[in-house]
Structures are given as C-alpha cells and as structure tokens.
Design an enzyme around this catalytic site. Structure first.
Site, PDB file in Angstrom:
ATOM      1  N   ARG A   1     -41.675 -86.528  34.100  1.00 19.07           N
ATOM      2  CA  ARG A   1     -42.319 -85.234  33.841  1.00 19.07           C
ATOM      3  C   ARG A   1     -42.834 -84.585  35.112  1.00 19.07           C
ATOM      4  O   ARG A   1     -42.933 -83.366  35.193  1.00 19.07           O
ATOM      5  CB  ARG A   1     -43.425 -85.409  32.789  1.00 19.07           C
ATOM      6  CG  ARG A   1     -42.865 -85.535  31.384  1.00 19.07           C
ATOM      7  CD  ARG A   1     -43.949 -85.852  30.389  1.00 19.07           C
ATOM      8  NE  ARG A   1     -44.226 -87.263  30.305  1.00 19.07           N
ATOM      9  CZ  ARG A   1     -45.409 -87.798  30.080  1.00 19.07           C
ATOM     10  NH1 ARG A   1     -46.453 -87.024  29.908  1.00 19.07           N
ATOM     11  NH2 ARG A   1     -45.562 -89.101  30.003  1.00 19.07           N
TER      12      ARG A   1
ATOM     13  N   GLU B   1     -51.988 -95.733  31.388  1.00 19.31           N
ATOM     14  CA  GLU B   1     -52.724 -95.810  30.121  1.00 19.31           C
ATOM     15  C   GLU B   1     -52.019 -96.707  29.114  1.00 19.31           C
ATOM     16  O   GLU B   1     -52.661 -97.346  28.299  1.00 19.31           O
ATOM     17  CB  GLU B   1     -52.908 -94.387  29.547  1.00 19.31           C
ATOM     18  CG  GLU B   1     -53.976 -94.289  28.487  1.00 19.31           C
ATOM     19  CD  GLU B   1     -54.103 -92.893  27.891  1.00 19.31           C
ATOM     20  OE1 GLU B   1     -53.402 -91.959  28.321  1.00 19.31           O
ATOM     21  OE2 GLU B   1     -54.915 -92.749  26.963  1.00 19.31           O
TER      22      GLU B   1
END
Ligand SMILES: O=P(O)(O)OC[C@H]1O[C@H](OP(=O)(O)OP(=O)(O)O)[C@H](O)[C@@H]1O
Ligand SMILES: Nc1ncnc2[nH]cnc12
Length: 176
Positions: A64, A101
């Site tokens: 991304r 994460e």
C-alpha cells in the site's frame, strides 16, 4: 479538519476483526476509488513534504505504501524507491525485520538505491506500531542516506507508532 482529513474520515472503511480478532483494519480501497478525494490527499501530503525543503527521493513500502508513495513522488518531481517484502528485489539488497499490528515481516531495499548523503522521505498509507517505518529508516541509515521525515495518510492512535519514530517529523493527515 483539512479537506484531505475529511475525505479520509468519510472514505476509509473500518473492518472489525480483520485480519485477526481485535484489529480494526482501515481499508483505503474506497478512497483510492474516488479520484477527487485521492488527488486532494496526495496533494496535501505532497505539500506538507515539500515544506520540509529539498529531498532527493520518496521511499514507499510494498504494497500500500507504493500507491501513495509513487503518487507523492510524481507530484514532488522526485524519484521513487521501492522497499519490498523479502525475496522480491533482484539485485543486492539490505534487509530489516520487524513486528507489526498483526504479524511480522522482513523488508528489503536495493543496496545501490540511494547515494550516501541522499535526503529522503518515507511514505506509507498507515502508521500503526511504527515497525514498518522504523525498519525502513534502518535500511536508509545502513546505506548512509538520511530520512528527513516519515509521512502517512492515517495514524492509528494507541499503538505507540509515533513514540517509536522519534528524532524527525512524522507527518499524518488524519488520526483514527
Ligand atoms: O506501523 P506498522 O505496525 O508497521 O503497520 C503499518 C504497515 O502495515 C500495513 O502494511 P502490511 O504489512 O499489512 O502490507 P500491505 O501493504 O502489503 O497490505 C501498512 O500498509 C503499513 O505498511
Ligand atoms: N489497523 C490497520 N489497518 C490497516 N493497515 C494496518 N497496518 C497495520 N495496522 C493496520
């Protein structure tokens, strides 16, 4: 709230419990699909980066980070350097491993991508734990270049990313 922040608030879709329980995934797909909103986001981040002074290149992290990084580099009129997940770049690389994460990863950059002393900005879509951006800063330092700042569209609060990335500006258009 800036124009870009309003677009991000409206068009980034929260997906609870993806890719694992407890994570609210911030899906930028609807924002990418809106040409006007996307242009405003790219322009606003580029303007903030441009205010930092001369830079030689923008780096972006697969996947991304490529989307935003290429657009920002084009807007600023500088080159783009891809930082890829391990095993994808064909020539000699420098590597760095990190936690994020929802897992861990290794990223790589071509060892000859930057001249020593080059001044760069690292762009990504999301700042969460900061592991990805910190690992990218490590790669740049290892080849003797300098990260002037990091820059993201979205900062996720409460995961410690900003605290990890001390020592240089961390630009963020919007915080969730
Ligand atoms: O601050 P951190 O905890 O490091 O997390 C942020 C990173 O996580 C996402 O990438 P991901 O590794 O999911 O890869 P993708 O771009 O291929 O989806 C995002 O695009 C950032 O690069
Ligand atoms: N919650 C999240 N949403 C989107 N991308 C991420 N990268 C790390 N955490 C993320």
């Amino acid at each position: 709230m800036s124009g870009a922040a309003r677009h991000i608030e409206r068009l980034v879709r929260p997906v609870p419990d993806w890719p694992q329980a407890g994570v609210v995934f911030r899906d930028i797909s609807p924002l990418l699909g809106d040409a006007t909103a996307w242009a405003e986001v790219v322009d606003e981040l580029s303007e903030q980066i441009g205010d930092l002074g001369r830079i030689d290149a923008v780096l972006g992290v697969e996947a991304r980070g490529f989307l935003l990084g290429v657009a920002v580099a084009r807007t600023l009129g500088v080159g783009f350097i891809p930082v890829r997940k391990a095993g994808k770049l064909p020539a000699d690389v420098v590597s760095s491993s990190y936690d994020l994460e929802y897992g861990s990863a290794t990223i790589e950059m071509h060892a000859d991508a930057l001249e020593p002393g080059a001044r760069v900005v690292v762009v990504d879509d999301v700042l969460a734990t900061g592991g990805t951006l910190q690992a990218t800063i490590d790669l740049v330092n290892r080849v003797g270049a300098e990260v002037l700042a990091t820059a993201v569209m979205i900062e996720i609060d409460g995961l410690g990313g900003r605290d990890l990335l001390t020592g240089r500006p961390c630009l963020a258009l919007h915080t969730f």
